[in-house]
Design an enzyme around this catalytic site. Structure first.
Site, short mmCIF file in Angstrom:
data_model
loop_
_atom_site.label_atom_id
_atom_site.label_comp_id
_atom_site.label_asym_id
_atom_site.label_seq_id
_atom_site.Cartn_x
_atom_site.Cartn_y
_atom_site.Cartn_z
N SER A 318 57.94 37.11 4.69
CA SER A 318 59.23 36.72 5.29
C SER A 318 60.31 36.74 4.22
CB SER A 318 59.13 35.32 5.88
OG SER A 318 58.95 34.35 4.85
N ASP A 319 61.55 36.99 4.63
CA ASP A 319 62.64 36.73 3.70
C ASP A 319 62.77 35.20 3.58
OD1 ASP A 319 64.72 37.04 1.94
OD2 ASP A 319 65.85 38.41 3.20
N LEU A 320 63.40 34.77 2.51
CA LEU A 320 63.45 33.35 2.18
C LEU A 320 63.96 32.52 3.36
CD1 LEU A 320 63.18 31.11 0.06
CD2 LEU A 320 65.53 31.62 -0.64
N SER A 322 63.27 32.56 6.41
CA SER A 322 63.51 33.19 7.71
C SER A 322 62.53 32.72 8.79
CB SER A 322 63.45 34.72 7.58
OG SER A 322 62.17 35.17 7.23
#
Length: 796
Positions: A318-320, A322
């Site tokens: 995941s992006d930070l 998200s």
């Protein structure tokens, strides 16, 4: 009885320890799959979820100014209580992390801390699993003391994938030598929305150019074969962002994306598929949503497409924050447990930040919302990458090598070469450039002429002043005996720091005025940040405005030069002194007035640490510019989107002006002049083995050695669904001495000719195709056609 029980427990513990000591996963002679299967069979559920957890790494060491760094108590607790599998940004330093030149880690210290991190994890966990240490690496390792290259938009302007691969190899070696092992990059987002804050991080607007640059980064980071990952010169690459992140509504970072399925797969997924086919080991989700489905919850793309159709066998991260964003931003769930469950079930394997899975995922498994089989699947992917990197055999690095290798002279010279090749000449009226080295007095003026951080771009670590060469310093280095009058004149945004009369006076007294303007992604310690690390725009009226107008979180509603920069430029031009406009910036800006009134214009984007020397090399003729625009430059905000490869029908003109960009995709000038001739084409093979070979000759008909970027475009003349008016399908940057002629060859394969039909079947439809060869998307020199006799189906 108590003594018997105690003896039994001691004997059991001893036997268990012996079993682990001789466990199959520690045998390097076994295959990766065999080692993974053995290791996961020994893990409990908490240990498995720990492997899927990647907290913020810079919190895992402590260092005060003037003191030595040491492991933090937080890190020890993370190993003991959460069994973490990785860390993000241990070596990251910037205003968000609050790590400075004094409190961050220099290369030798970095190697020492990463060694300590791995040693502690191995010695203080039951199974001794080493960590993935993941670092930002878009234009150099985002850490103290590393080499800073031009940002991606500048890298793409080189149109030189081989050079960018060399750059990626250097970045990978600097990261691995300091003890980290995973790099975030390439970014393959398509930049069709110049208001968006992260344009500088992309390779531009064209999926084919992005794919070629992206593959170069993947190969540079990971090596040409899997065994290269264990050589300590390579790292695992992480593709960002999946998917279609760069065209959010209104240019708002992370906002909703509205595109159709055909456009998604024809354009936005093309460079992703190329990276997957190149063997990339990790893919990161995006903050945005596609047609109402958040990227971090998009099972159709993450599982059905990425895994099942494309065969991707790395891990998805995941992006930070998200995963938490599914709850707090997108509002598609109402509990953290459900956010963790929907992300995991969609195909996300790892949580970046460490707060999206953890207890919430454990609760989701216990509640039956996520199966342990799905957890095992995710853990296996993480473990496989660790085995491929050779971390179980040797997770450590050499402090001495780190000090010796990072930012050495060869790496600095490469940064200068990438910057030189990225510089794009947009105008050169009456051959004002190159400037004579016999000039006696020069005025260097402007907001970005001597601002170190303004030329580095976002995702850059703190810098020692000696590391960076500004445009002013580059010019001074080039002409040490000339009188150079420097006047800043104005700031990028703030209008209280303006002295235009001083700039005018300097220009009047000079033989030439070099005006350096543009934008900035330079964060400062006053900037406020979101949980994701994106900067927030300040609205305080009583403070001096910082220069930052680009970079993550700084979206624009206009594309004008900000502050009083245009007023400064107009005042300098009005003096009558020959004027060169040098642009340092991260996104296309409106340049209508300069294009009509300034005799020479150069664009360096964010050129990195050697930007000043590279700019001076081009200005004074030691390097012949051959950068080409990877994005179209609009005439007005109302033209957006203005990308070149739009679908039919041909765009009509507006009432106010025509529909063409001010400067088209692929555009750039040279000090040399080139001629194209002898276009030939040959078609061979059938079906999926069809191949179109194209050749031509390019001649340098000037008296100056130079590079030309030969660009091949195609058009499908009749298609069952809409297709682009033209699309790039080949390019080559070729060096030609004065008077020299070279033959250029291109090869077209079915995938370059394909489209997705009404049933979303990828195919090459039978019929006529036009081939267009030129020096930009608008400057076509040669044309021909060929026929595809039968439809070729590539993917159902």
């Amino acid at each position: 009885m108590k003594k018997i029980c105690l003896c039994f427990l001691l004997i059991s513990s001893f036997l268990n320890a012996q079993d682990l000591k001789n466990a199959a996963y520690k045998n390097s002679e076994l295959s990766v799959d065999e080692r993974v299967e053995n290791l996961i069979s020994l893990m409990n559920l908490e240990e498995k979820i720990g492997q899927l957890t990647t907290p913020l790494g810079w919190k895992m060491y402590s260092k005060e100014a003037g003191s030595k760094a040491s492991l933090s108590e937080l890190y020890k607790e993370e190993i003991k209580n959460r069994h973490i599998g990785g860390l993000w940004g241990v070596l990251r330093a910037d205003p968000w992390t609050q790590k400075t030149l004094e409190t961050g880690l220099h290369p030798k210290e970095a190697a020492k801390i990463t060694n300590a991190i791995q040693k502690y994890a191995i010695e203080n966990s039951r199974l001794g699993i080493p960590l993935l240490l993941e670092e930002e690496a878009m234009h150099g390792h985002m850490a103290v003391g590393t080499t800073v290259f031009p940002t991606a938009i500048g890298q793409a302007s080189t149109w030189n994938p081989d050079l960018i691969k060399k750059m990626a190899e250097v970045i990978a070696e600097e990261i691995r030598t300091q003890g980290a092992n995973t790099a975030y990059g390439p970014i393959i987002d398509i930049a069709r929305e110049p208001r968006w804050s992260r344009v500088e991080e992309t390779f531009g607007e064209d999926s084919y150019l992005i794919a070629q640059m992206g593959k170069s980064i993947v190969k540079g980071f990971q090596g040409d074969k899997e065994s290269d990952l264990k050589t300590k010169k390579h790292v695992a690459a992480t593709l960002k962002h999946f998917a279609a992140y760069g065209v959010s509504e209104g240019g708002h970072n992370g906002a909703a994306v509205h595109i159709g399925e055909r456009d998604l797969f024809q354009n936005y997924m093309y460079p992703v598929k190329e990276a997957v086919d190149s063997g990339i080991l990790s893919v990161m989700t995006a903050y945005s949503s596609i047609d109402g489905v958040p990227s971090t919850a998009h099972k159709k793309l993450l599982t059905n497409t990425l895994r099942e159709k494309w065969g991707f066998d790395g891990f998805v991260i995941s992006d930070l924050a998200s995963i938490e964003g599914l709850l707090g931003d997108h509002h598609i769930v109402d509990t953290e447990e459900d956010a963790a469950a929907i992300a995991m079930n969609a195909g996300v394997d790892v949580d970046l930040g460490g707060n999206g899975f953890d207890d919430a995922l454990l609760d989701a498994v216990k509640a039956g919302k996520v199966s342990e089989e799905r957890i095992d699947e995710a853990v296996k992917r993480i473990l496989a990458v660790k085995f491929k990197l050779g971390l179980f055999e040797d997770p450590f690095t050499s402090e001495k090598e780190a000090e010796k290798l990072v930012r050495n002279t060869e790496h600095i010279e490469l940064a200068r070469e990438v910057a030189r090749q990225s510089v794009t000449m947009l105008k050169n009226e009456d051959n004002l450039l190159p400037l004579s080295k016999d000039l006696k007095r020069i005025a260097v003026i402007g907001s970005n002429a001597d601002m170190q951080y303004n030329q580095l771009g976002d995702y850059t670590g703190p810098q020692s002043e000696d590391n960076i060469v500004t445009a002013l310093e580059g010019i001074q280095n080039k002409l040490p005996n000339a009188t150079i009058d420097y006047v800043k004149g104005t700031a990028v945004r703030d209008t209280t720091q303006t002295d235009i009369p001083a700039a005018v006076e300097a220009a009047k007294n000079a033989e030439v005025a070099i005006v350096v303007l543009g934008g900035s992604s330079a964060r400062d310690f006053k900037t406020e940040y979101l949980e994701t690390g994106a900067a927030t725009v300040s609205s305080k009226e009583d403070e001096i405005l910082g220069d930052m107008e680009s970079g993550e979180g700084f979206d624009r509603s206009t594309l004008n030069l900000m502050g009083k920069q245009m007023e400064l430029l107009q005042a300098v031009v009005a003096t009558g002194t020959p004027t060169v406009l040098m642009l340092i910036k991260g996104r296309p800006l409106l340049l209508n007035w300069p294009s009509e009134n300034v005799p020479a214009i150069l664009d360096a984007w964010y050129p990195g640490q050697e930007g000043g020397n590279a700019i001076a090399d081009v200005l004074f003729g030691d390097f012949n510019p051959a950068g080409r625009l990877p994005v179209s430059v609009p005439k007005s905000l109302g033209q957006i989107p203005v990308y070149y490869n739009y679908w039919f029908p041909i765009r009509r003109d507006y009432v106010e002006h025509d529909s063409k960009p001010l400067f088209p995709f692929g555009y750039g000038l040279s000090y040399s002049e080139f001629e194209y001739s002898d276009l030939q084409l040959n078609t061979s093979g059938k079906g999926q083995n069809t191949k179109i070979d194209i050749s031509l000759k390019v001649s340098n008909i000037s008296k100056i050695d130079g590079d030309e970027v030969v660009q091949l475009y195609i058009r499908d003349m009749l298609s069952s669904v809409l297709s682009p008016v033209k699309q790039l399908r080949g390019f080559e940057r070729v060096s030609l001495k004065a008077g020299e002629t070279k033959s250029i060859q291109f090869e077209l394969l079915p995938k370059e000719l394909s489209l997705f039909d009404a049933e979303m079947i990828q195919k090459v439809e039978a019929g006529e195709f036009k081939v267009m060869i030129g020096s930009s998307s608008e400057d076509i020199k040669l044309e021909t056609t060929f026929e595809i006799p039968e439809t070729i189906t590539l993917n159902k």
